[in-house]
Each structure stands twice: as C-alpha cells, then as structure tokens.
Scaffold this motif. Structure first.
Motif, PDB file in Angstrom:
ATOM      1  N   CYS A  26       0.867  -1.177   0.000  1.00 17.05           N
ATOM      2  CA  CYS A  26       0.000   0.000   0.000  1.00 17.05           C
ATOM      3  C   CYS A  26       0.907   1.231   0.000  1.00 17.05           C
ATOM      4  O   CYS A  26       1.776   1.378   0.876  1.00 17.05           O
ATOM      5  N   ARG A  27       0.701   2.105  -0.979  1.00 19.42           N
ATOM      6  CA  ARG A  27       1.606   3.250  -1.169  1.00 19.42           C
ATOM      7  C   ARG A  27       0.934   4.550  -0.767  1.00 19.42           C
ATOM      8  O   ARG A  27      -0.300   4.654  -0.797  1.00 19.42           O
ATOM      9  N   PRO A  28       1.748   5.584  -0.433  1.00 20.62           N
ATOM     10  CA  PRO A  28       1.189   6.895  -0.110  1.00 20.62           C
ATOM     11  C   PRO A  28       0.253   7.374  -1.221  1.00 20.62           C
ATOM     12  O   PRO A  28       0.569   7.244  -2.405  1.00 20.62           O
ATOM     13  N   GLY A  29      -0.886   7.889  -0.824  1.00 19.18           N
ATOM     14  CA  GLY A  29      -1.872   8.379  -1.796  1.00 19.18           C
ATOM     15  C   GLY A  29      -2.884   7.327  -2.198  1.00 19.18           C
ATOM     16  O   GLY A  29      -3.876   7.645  -2.852  1.00 19.18           O
ATOM     17  N   GLU A  30      -2.637   6.065  -1.792  1.00 16.91           N
ATOM     18  CA  GLU A  30      -3.598   5.018  -2.136  1.00 16.91           C
ATOM     19  C   GLU A  30      -4.629   4.847  -1.023  1.00 16.91           C
ATOM     20  O   GLU A  30      -4.323   5.021   0.160  1.00 16.91           O
ATOM     21  N   ILE A  31      -5.833   4.485  -1.434  1.00 14.24           N
ATOM     22  CA  ILE A  31      -6.884   4.146  -0.466  1.00 14.24           C
ATOM     23  C   ILE A  31      -7.261   2.697  -0.720  1.00 14.24           C
ATOM     24  O   ILE A  31      -7.637   2.331  -1.835  1.00 14.24           O
ATOM     25  N   TRP A  32      -7.129   1.870   0.323  1.00 13.24           N
ATOM     26  CA  TRP A  32      -7.467   0.448   0.230  1.00 13.24           C
ATOM     27  C   TRP A  32      -8.748   0.178   1.012  1.00 13.24           C
ATOM     28  O   TRP A  32      -8.824   0.483   2.201  1.00 13.24           O
ATOM     29  N   SER A 143      -2.955  12.645  14.538  1.00 10.48           N
ATOM     30  CA  SER A 143      -1.779  11.825  14.852  1.00 10.48           C
ATOM     31  C   SER A 143      -0.640  12.026  13.853  1.00 10.48           C
ATOM     32  O   SER A 143       0.501  11.695  14.134  1.00 10.48           O
ATOM     33  N   ALA A 144      -0.986  12.563  12.670  1.00  4.39           N
ATOM     34  CA  ALA A 144       0.022  12.806  11.623  1.00  4.39           C
ATOM     35  C   ALA A 144       0.765  11.532  11.238  1.00  4.39           C
ATOM     36  O   ALA A 144       1.904  11.582  10.793  1.00  4.39           O
ATOM     37  N   SER A 145       0.117  10.378  11.409  1.00  7.15           N
ATOM     38  CA  SER A 145       0.736   9.123  10.966  1.00  7.15           C
ATOM     39  C   SER A 145       0.604   9.002   9.452  1.00  7.15           C
ATOM     40  O   SER A 145      -0.394   9.443   8.880  1.00  7.15           O
ATOM     41  N   GLN A 146       1.591   8.373   8.826  1.00  7.41           N
ATOM     42  CA  GLN A 146       1.520   8.165   7.373  1.00  7.41           C
ATOM     43  C   GLN A 146       0.357   7.240   7.014  1.00  7.41           C
ATOM     44  O   GLN A 146      -0.362   7.469   6.048  1.00  7.41           O
ATOM     45  N   ASN A 147       0.193   6.181   7.828  1.00  8.40           N
ATOM     46  CA  ASN A 147      -0.839   5.185   7.524  1.00  8.40           C
ATOM     47  C   ASN A 147      -2.020   5.359   8.468  1.00  8.40           C
ATOM     48  O   ASN A 147      -1.834   5.423   9.678  1.00  8.40           O
ATOM     49  N   ILE A 148      -3.199   5.454   7.879  1.00  8.59           N
ATOM     50  CA  ILE A 148      -4.404   5.586   8.706  1.00  8.59           C
ATOM     51  C   ILE A 148      -5.281   4.359   8.439  1.00  8.59           C
ATOM     52  O   ILE A 148      -5.640   4.074   7.298  1.00  8.59           O
ATOM     53  N   LEU A 149      -5.580   3.607   9.507  1.00  5.34           N
ATOM     54  CA  LEU A 149      -6.431   2.422   9.388  1.00  5.34           C
ATOM     55  C   LEU A 149      -7.770   2.710  10.058  1.00  5.34           C
ATOM     56  O   LEU A 149      -7.787   3.169  11.204  1.00  5.34           O
ATOM     57  N   LEU A 150      -8.849   2.458   9.350  1.00  3.36           N
ATOM     58  CA  LEU A 150     -10.174   2.730   9.913  1.00  3.36           C
ATOM     59  C   LEU A 150     -11.028   1.457   9.848  1.00  3.36           C
ATOM     60  O   LEU A 150     -11.188   0.879   8.772  1.00  3.36           O
ATOM     61  N   ASP A 151     -11.519   1.035  11.020  1.00  4.72           N
ATOM     62  CA  ASP A 151     -12.329  -0.175  11.076  1.00  4.72           C
ATOM     63  C   ASP A 151     -13.806   0.223  10.995  1.00  4.72           C
ATOM     64  O   ASP A 151     -14.360   0.766  11.954  1.00  4.72           O
ATOM     65  N   ASN A 171      -9.627  13.079   0.844  1.00  5.27           N
ATOM     66  CA  ASN A 171      -8.699  14.213   0.986  1.00  5.27           C
ATOM     67  C   ASN A 171      -7.385  13.793   1.642  1.00  5.27           C
ATOM     68  O   ASN A 171      -6.310  14.270   1.269  1.00  5.27           O
ATOM     69  N   LEU A 172      -7.484  12.896   2.636  1.00  9.05           N
ATOM     70  CA  LEU A 172      -6.272  12.440   3.339  1.00  9.05           C
ATOM     71  C   LEU A 172      -5.282  11.827   2.352  1.00  9.05           C
ATOM     72  O   LEU A 172      -4.077  12.049   2.432  1.00  9.05           O
ATOM     73  N   SER A 177      -1.261  12.845   0.870  1.00 10.03           N
ATOM     74  CA  SER A 177      -0.505  11.632   0.507  1.00 10.03           C
ATOM     75  C   SER A 177      -0.424  10.602   1.631  1.00 10.03           C
ATOM     76  O   SER A 177       0.590   9.920   1.795  1.00 10.03           O
ATOM     77  N   ARG A 178      -1.480  10.528   2.424  1.00 17.44           N
ATOM     78  CA  ARG A 178      -1.483   9.464   3.437  1.00 17.44           C
ATOM     79  C   ARG A 178      -1.905   8.160   2.770  1.00 17.44           C
ATOM     80  O   ARG A 178      -2.502   8.161   1.687  1.00 17.44           O
ATOM     81  N   THR A 179      -1.596   7.075   3.430  1.00 13.17           N
ATOM     82  CA  THR A 179      -2.006   5.757   2.967  1.00 13.17           C
ATOM     83  C   THR A 179      -3.178   5.352   3.844  1.00 13.17           C
ATOM     84  O   THR A 179      -3.038   5.333   5.068  1.00 13.17           O
ATOM     85  N   VAL A 180      -4.317   5.091   3.223  1.00 10.35           N
ATOM     86  CA  VAL A 180      -5.510   4.820   4.019  1.00 10.35           C
ATOM     87  C   VAL A 180      -6.014   3.405   3.749  1.00 10.35           C
ATOM     88  O   VAL A 180      -6.100   2.983   2.597  1.00 10.35           O
ATOM     89  N   VAL A 181      -6.319   2.691   4.822  1.00 11.12           N
ATOM     90  CA  VAL A 181      -6.934   1.367   4.709  1.00 11.12           C
ATOM     91  C   VAL A 181      -8.202   1.411   5.540  1.00 11.12           C
ATOM     92  O   VAL A 181      -8.160   1.800   6.712  1.00 11.12           O
TER      93      VAL A 181
END
Ligand SMILES: Nc1ncnc2c1ncn2[C@@H]1O[C@H](COP(=O)(O)OP(=O)(O)OP(=O)(O)O)[C@@H](O)[C@H]1O
Length: 249
Positions: A26-32, A143-151, A171-172, A177-181
C-alpha cells in the motif's frame, strides 16, 4: 513509490490461519478498502498490522507510523471530546510536557473538519455512537501518521456523515498523501473512494488489486453468497451496487 505498508507472505489469525499467505503493498496516496463477510477477518487483519496480534508467519512492514480508528472506544475516565482527540497527539508531546497551543489548534481543526467542533467540551461517553465514531476519526487525523487504518468508519453514520467521512478519507490520500486502509460492509464505498480493494473470500482465498477489477459482480457474489448487481446510472459517474435479496413470505 515505496510502500508505506506492506504485507509480506502474511499469514494471520487468532489460532488458525484465516487466509493463504497475503502479499500486498500500500503506497502513499492510495486508499485500500477491505471487504468481506462478517467474521471473515477484517478487524483481525487491522489488529495484525498494528501489532496487537502476532503474525502466524510472514511479516508486516510499516513506515511512518499507524493511526487507528477502532470500531468502538470505551475510555476508562470521563474524558471530554477534546481530551480524547488530544490523545492522538501523544507521539508529538514529550513525556510530562503540557500540550502546546499548536496541539490544541490541531485538535480544534480536526473537530471542525468533521463538523463537530461544538462537541469539544462534551463528555465522550455522552455522545451517540456515530458522534463517537467521528471523534475517533478526528483523533487519527491529528496523529500525523503516514498510515491511517479505519475499522468500519461509516458503520454508525447517517448518509450525510458517510459523505463527510468518505470525502475526508479521499482528501487524506489525495491532499496529504497518506495511505488509508478502511474496512466496510458497503462495497459502494469502495467504488466511491478506494483506488484498491482487498476482498476476503471463503475458504482462505482473497483477491487484491485495482478496485475496478476486484469489485465485480461475480467476486462479490463469492464473497457474500448472494447476487449483487453493479449498475451504471445515466446521471451519476460512479456505479452503484445493489444486493439482490431474496425474501420469502
Ligand atoms: N479475540 C478473539 N479470539 C479468538 N478468535 C477471535 C477473536 N476475535 C475474533 N476472532 C475470530 O476471528 C475471525 C475473524 O474475526 P474478525 O473480527 O476479524 O472478523 P470481521 O471480518 O472483522 O467481522 P465483522 O464484519 O463481523 O466485524 C472470526 O472467526 C472470529 O470469531
């Protein structure tokens, strides 16, 4: 671009492996989007990525930290909303130091983005389930984390708030350029915002790739065990998905 979150031949589960070895980047800017039936292993995957649960084999590589939005949160104390969100800044505040003005500003900014700034001084446990979900998203934002995981970030939200949260996730990824899952029971949400989808199937199988390839009628039928139609409306760009329930009277 280098992946900020990688699964390398990952085998995970509580006692037994849930899936065949899983490899994805999973790369920055991608939403999974992570889709799959109840009990299939979506939350367990997030727990494995955050290190709450040990891998059975293989590995998870994370760069730039992880911010997690759990399905529910029960604080031990009667904290106000602004305190709960401020916890998201913990990594940026030195031990025994007071939060800075900038930390407080970020908290208020995140609450405003989610249209809940007016709840800043309300006790967290006095909020509705949907409002609590929005507060937890605000906590991950600061949190300014690169990876954001949302359940299941939209599971308790009304339609307007689903739109707010989906827009924010978009937007994130695109502006920051955050990586969102995110996990969801609504495959239409994947079509709306996810560049990529991980579809958890029965019998330890899984599919991952571009959302337009993975979120297809036949794959969804395998995942959920009922027919689903993908419909392209004449006046709306994104296809919508309709489950074909079969109800007998
Ligand atoms: N603490 C636990 N100990 C043992 N097994 C567990 C535990 N939590 C979950 N499981 C099992 O792991 C499997 C995956 O559960 P998980 O919660 O990851 O599913 P999910 O896809 O998130 O489901 P849902 O959509 O219902 O939230 C299930 O069989 C579940 O019973």
């Amino acid at each position: 671009m280098t992946a900020s979150l990688s699964l390398n031949a990952l085998v995970y589960g509580h006692q037994q492996p849930l899936f065949s070895p899983m490899t994805l980047n999973c790369r920055p800017g991608e939403i999974w989007a992570v889709l799959g039936a109840n009990g299939r292993g979506k939350s367990t995957l997030l727990d494995t990525v955050t290190g709450v649960l040990r891998t059975i084999s293989g590995s998870v590589d994370v760069r730039g930290g992880v911010g997690i939005v759990p399905q529910s949160f029960r604080p031990a104390f009667a904290w106000r909303v602004r305190d709960v969100v401020l916890m998201g800044r913990a990594r940026h505040i030195a031990l025994f130091a007071q939060p800075k003005r900038e930390d407080e500003q970020q908290v208020m900014q995140a609450l405003a983005q989610l249209n809940i700034a007016h709840l800043a001084d309300t006790l967290f446990h006095a909020l509705s389930g949907g409002q609590q979900q929005l507060v937890m998203i605000a906590r991950a934002l600061v949190s300014a984390s690169q990876n954001i995981l949302l359940d299941e970030p939209c599971s308790a939200l009304d339609l307007a708030n689903q739109q707010t949260v989906l827009q924010l996730i978009s937007n994130l990824a695109h502006d920051q350029s955050r990586t969102v899952v995110f996990t969801t029971h609504d495959p239409t949400h994947a079509l709306q915002i996810a560049s990529h989808t991980l579809l958890l199937l029965p019998n330890g199988e899984w599919l991952a790739g571009a959302t337009s390839d993975v979120v297809q009628e036949t794959n969804l039928q395998r995942a959920y065990g009922l027919p689903v139609r993908k419909i392209q409306l004449a006046d709306y760009a994104c296809p919508v998905l309709a489950p074909l329930f079969s109800i007998h009277r």
